[in-house]
Design an enzyme around this catalytic site. Sequence first.
Site, PDB file in Angstrom:
ATOM      1  N   VAL A 298       0.867  -1.180   0.000  1.00  0.00           N
ATOM      2  CA  VAL A 298       0.000   0.000   0.000  1.00  0.00           C
ATOM      3  C   VAL A 298       0.899   1.223   0.000  1.00  0.00           C
ATOM      4  O   VAL A 298       1.247   1.768   1.044  1.00  0.00           O
ATOM      5  CB  VAL A 298      -0.935   0.018   1.228  1.00  0.00           C
ATOM      6  N   HIS A 345      -4.881  -4.651   6.784  1.00  0.00           N
ATOM      7  CA  HIS A 345      -5.155  -4.853   5.352  1.00  0.00           C
ATOM      8  C   HIS A 345      -5.482  -6.330   5.083  1.00  0.00           C
ATOM      9  O   HIS A 345      -4.784  -7.018   4.325  1.00  0.00           O
ATOM     10  CB  HIS A 345      -3.943  -4.427   4.524  1.00  0.00           C
ATOM     11  N   GLY A 350     -10.713  -3.734  -1.359  1.00  0.00           N
ATOM     12  CA  GLY A 350     -11.908  -3.379  -0.602  1.00  0.00           C
ATOM     13  C   GLY A 350     -11.656  -3.079   0.861  1.00  0.00           C
ATOM     14  O   GLY A 350     -12.605  -2.962   1.643  1.00  0.00           O
ATOM     15  N   GLY A 352     -10.358  -0.290   2.278  1.00  0.00           N
ATOM     16  CA  GLY A 352     -10.775   1.053   2.657  1.00  0.00           C
ATOM     17  C   GLY A 352     -12.275   1.152   2.844  1.00  0.00           C
ATOM     18  O   GLY A 352     -12.758   1.715   3.836  1.00  0.00           O
ATOM     19  N   THR A 354     -14.397  -1.281   3.455  1.00  0.00           N
ATOM     20  CA  THR A 354     -14.806  -2.075   4.618  1.00  0.00           C
ATOM     21  C   THR A 354     -14.472  -1.349   5.917  1.00  0.00           C
ATOM     22  O   THR A 354     -15.286  -1.318   6.849  1.00  0.00           O
ATOM     23  CB  THR A 354     -14.103  -3.446   4.586  1.00  0.00           C
ATOM     24  N   ASN A 389       0.692   5.611  10.096  1.00  0.00           N
ATOM     25  CA  ASN A 389       1.647   4.516   9.883  1.00  0.00           C
ATOM     26  C   ASN A 389       3.024   4.850  10.444  1.00  0.00           C
ATOM     27  O   ASN A 389       3.794   3.956  10.812  1.00  0.00           O
ATOM     28  CB  ASN A 389       1.769   4.199   8.390  1.00  0.00           C
TER      29      ASN A 389
END
Length: 437
Positions: A298, A345, A350, A352, A354, A389
């Site tokens: 990501v 993650h 999907g 984000g 969720t 992060n």
Amino acid sequence: MNILVIIISVLLSVICVLLALLQHYYFINKLYKRPSINKVVQNYPIQTIDNQEEDMVLYDLNSVLSQPKKTDRVEFIVKNDKVMGTDSEVYNTLQAAIAFKLSGKSHKAMKLFEHAAAIAPENADVLNRYGEFLEQQHHDVVTADELYVKALTYSPDHKAALMNRQRTAPLVEGLDYQLFRTIDSRKDFLKKRMKLDSFDTVKKQAYYLHIYHTVGIEGNTMTVEQLRYLLETGQVVSGKSLVEHNEVLGLEKAMQYIKLLVRTDYIGIKEILGIHRRVMGHVDPIASGVFRDEKVFVGSHIPPPHDQVPALMESYVEWLNSEEAQSMHPVRYAALAHYKLVDIHPFVDGNGRTSRLIMNLILLKAGYPPIMVLKEQREKYYDALKTANMGDVRPFVRFVAQCTLQILDMYIYGTRFLSIDGITEGKENRLLTIAEF
């Protein structure tokens, strides 16, 4: 006689040429006539939805969301993608920024501090000096504090940043507390207005806006009118891909499922997989509702290995239902639930959507309306996640809090203009209602 014949022949020739030109012009105009704005944007028979009042509500709610908010805070985003400058370039830029600051040329100083932070995003001196500038010149304690934290992330023993952080930390904590109090007061105000007959209309149109912005963040190009047409008629929108249709339909099913989950006390693995299954069921039936079995990236963030996902999700669910989590302010709890899930993650795609649905499930359980992250806020949204992060989750919590205020204002505006100002009032007059609150 011969002259007359020649004249008649010339006249007939001219008439034929004129007729040919007129015919040519007619067909060219017909073939290449520019379609109306409605046909360009919609390209489908939108006139089948014939509710002028609801159209007006949808337009006005979207306009409120697009209104620039007055704030004392400087719009600041530190790019975490490294675009490194040489040591001499960084030093010279920083010294020039400080010189402009001391000479009172604040605008030029700001530009140089921004440039220094862009070419040296991990330089503690740059981050600390930039924070001092924002704090002293713009009175932006919150952003300054975020910069001091970033400076200490890269250089834990930086003396100036440590001193600055000790001063700003309690101030920022107080501002965060005040922000949550403002949210609670607006929530209480809205609760009193929920019994209005007009509120159902507002909720219905906000529902379309929610889907529009949620799929839009992921790159879906449907307009709010197009997805509304799709959901109300079930007919295909010309010019849009099958994936875009399925993203809208999947999210709509997931949002209906969230309404059912509001009544439950426990959010477990089964419920999370159920949300994802509906989000991605139309797009990727095989991968929907299943944890990933591969490594994913990501941006610059690398989520945990796939073989750790089941255990991490068990820990996540345990935290999600813990007394510690549920005793937090609902907005903080919802923001952390979003971040923790997207950090794991657990799915190939999907994640984000969720995560945002689980965030809204928590808010709905606490009596808040579901929030939406606007397409226009995409960069700020992802930047706040990147900062989390790096170890500082507070900017992301603040971002979610601001989104909560944003949606509360939208609902307050919607109920006020329907019940007090009236549909036929001028838009400029109706926009005063939020300022009056």
